[in-house]
Design an enzyme around this catalytic site. Structure first.
Site, PDB file in Angstrom:
ATOM      1  CG  ASP A  32      42.343 -49.153   3.088  1.00  0.00           C
ATOM      2  OD1 ASP A  32      42.513 -48.627   4.211  1.00  0.00           O
ATOM      3  OD2 ASP A  32      43.250 -49.771   2.488  1.00  0.00           O
ATOM      4  CG  ASN A  89      44.517 -48.437  12.993  1.00  0.00           C
ATOM      5  OD1 ASN A  89      43.865 -49.033  13.848  1.00  0.00           O
ATOM      6  ND2 ASN A  89      44.569 -48.844  11.739  1.00  0.00           N
ATOM      7  CG  HIS A 102      43.108 -42.569   8.230  1.00  0.00           C
ATOM      8  ND1 HIS A 102      44.374 -42.111   8.523  1.00  0.00           N
ATOM      9  CD2 HIS A 102      43.164 -43.916   8.348  1.00  0.00           C
ATOM     10  CE1 HIS A 102      45.164 -43.151   8.800  1.00  0.00           C
ATOM     11  NE2 HIS A 102      44.442 -44.257   8.721  1.00  0.00           N
ATOM     12  CG  HIS A 104      40.609 -47.722   9.079  1.00  0.00           C
ATOM     13  ND1 HIS A 104      41.272 -48.324   8.041  1.00  0.00           N
ATOM     14  CD2 HIS A 104      41.560 -47.057   9.787  1.00  0.00           C
ATOM     15  CE1 HIS A 104      42.563 -48.061   8.119  1.00  0.00           C
ATOM     16  NE2 HIS A 104      42.772 -47.291   9.176  1.00  0.00           N
TER      17      HIS A 104
HETATM   18  P1  5GP Z   1      46.440 -46.741   9.236  1.00  0.00           P
HETATM   19  O1  5GP Z   1      47.346 -45.536   9.133  1.00  0.00           O
HETATM   20  O2  5GP Z   1      45.134 -46.418   9.882  1.00  0.00           O
HETATM   21  O3  5GP Z   1      47.079 -47.908   9.911  1.00  0.00           O
HETATM   22  O4  5GP Z   1      46.133 -47.272   7.777  1.00  0.00           O
HETATM   23  C1  5GP Z   1      46.220 -46.481   6.626  1.00  0.00           C
HETATM   24  C2  5GP Z   1      45.349 -47.111   5.563  1.00  0.00           C
HETATM   25  O5  5GP Z   1      45.499 -46.359   4.369  1.00  0.00           O
HETATM   26  C3  5GP Z   1      45.710 -48.579   5.228  1.00  0.00           C
HETATM   27  O6  5GP Z   1      44.553 -49.379   5.430  1.00  0.00           O
HETATM   28  C4  5GP Z   1      46.140 -48.510   3.761  1.00  0.00           C
HETATM   29  O7  5GP Z   1      45.711 -49.640   3.020  1.00  0.00           O
HETATM   30  C5  5GP Z   1      45.502 -47.226   3.272  1.00  0.00           C
HETATM   31  N1  5GP Z   1      46.259 -46.552   2.229  1.00  0.00           N
HETATM   32  C6  5GP Z   1      47.592 -46.282   2.241  1.00  0.00           C
HETATM   33  N2  5GP Z   1      47.955 -45.630   1.122  1.00  0.00           N
HETATM   34  C7  5GP Z   1      46.823 -45.480   0.377  1.00  0.00           C
HETATM   35  C8  5GP Z   1      46.573 -44.884  -0.891  1.00  0.00           C
HETATM   36  O8  5GP Z   1      47.444 -44.345  -1.568  1.00  0.00           O
HETATM   37  N3  5GP Z   1      45.289 -44.913  -1.323  1.00  0.00           N
HETATM   38  C9  5GP Z   1      44.288 -45.502  -0.620  1.00  0.00           C
HETATM   39  N4  5GP Z   1      43.066 -45.485  -1.160  1.00  0.00           N
HETATM   40  N5  5GP Z   1      44.494 -46.072   0.597  1.00  0.00           N
HETATM   41  C10 5GP Z   1      45.749 -46.070   1.079  1.00  0.00           C
END
Ligand code: 5GP
Ligand code: ZN
Length: 114
Positions: A32, A89, A102, A104
Site C-alpha cells: 500500500d 472496505n 482488494h 488489505h
Molecule cells: P480502500 O479503497 O480500501 O479504502 O483503500 C485503497 C487503498 O489503496 C488505500 O490504502 C491507498 O493508500 C491505496 N492506494 C491508492 N492508490 C494507490 C496506488 O497508486 N498505489 C498503491 N500501491 N496503493 C494505492
C-alpha cells in the site's frame, strides 16, 4: 469506473509502478502506497470487479486464491506468528476509495476493530 481508468488495473498491467510482493496469473499483491501499519499490503484479483457485490464474477478458485495469497504474503513479511488483519472496505460508509476489490493485509502492530 472502467478497467481502462482503474488504478489497480493499471498496476496489474504494469502501467503504474507498485512495489509488487507477489505475482501470479490471477492474483497480485503489492505494498500500500500509504501504509497504515508496519506491514500493509494489498491483494487484488487481476480481473476487475468493483466490490463484494460483484465477487460472483470471479471464478471460485480466484476467490480462494485471494485468501491463500493473503496468508502467503503475511508469511513472507513475517507477521503470521504475531497475527494480522485481512480487511475489505466495501462501499461509502467503509471509506472505499479504490473501486477494484482488494484485501488489505495489515500487521506488525496491534490492530483492533475500528
Ligand atoms: P480502500 O479503497 O480500501 O479504502 O483503500 C485503497 C487503498 O489503496 C488505500 O490504502 C491507498 O493508500 C491505496 N492506494 C491508492 N492508490 C494507490 C496506488 O497508486 N498505489 C498503491 N500501491 N496503493 C494505492
Ligand atoms: Zn480494476
Amino acid at each position: 469506473m472502467s478497467e481502462a481508468d482503474c488504478i489497480f488495473c493499471k498496476i496489474g498491467r504494469g502501467e503504474i509502478d507498485a512495489e509488487v510482493v507477489h505475482d501470479e496469473d490471477d492474483v497480485l499483491a503489492f505494498k500500500d502506497i500509504n501504509n497504515k501499519a508496519p506491514v500493509h499490503l494489498l491483494v487484488i484479483p487481476r480481473q476487475h470487479v468493483a466490490n463484494l457485490e460483484e465477487i460472483g464474477e470471479l471464478p471460485d478458485g480466484v476467490v480462494k486464491r485471494l485468501f491463500e495469497v493473503s496468508s502467503a504474503v503475511a508469511e513472507k513479511f513475517d507477521v503470521t506468528e504475531g497475527g494480522y488483519t485481512v480487511r475489505v472496505n466495501n462501499g461509502r460508509d467503509a471509506g472505499q476509495e479504490v473501486f477494484h476489490l482488494h484485501l488489505h493485509v495489515m500487521g506488525g502492530r496491534k490492530l483492533g476493530m475500528p
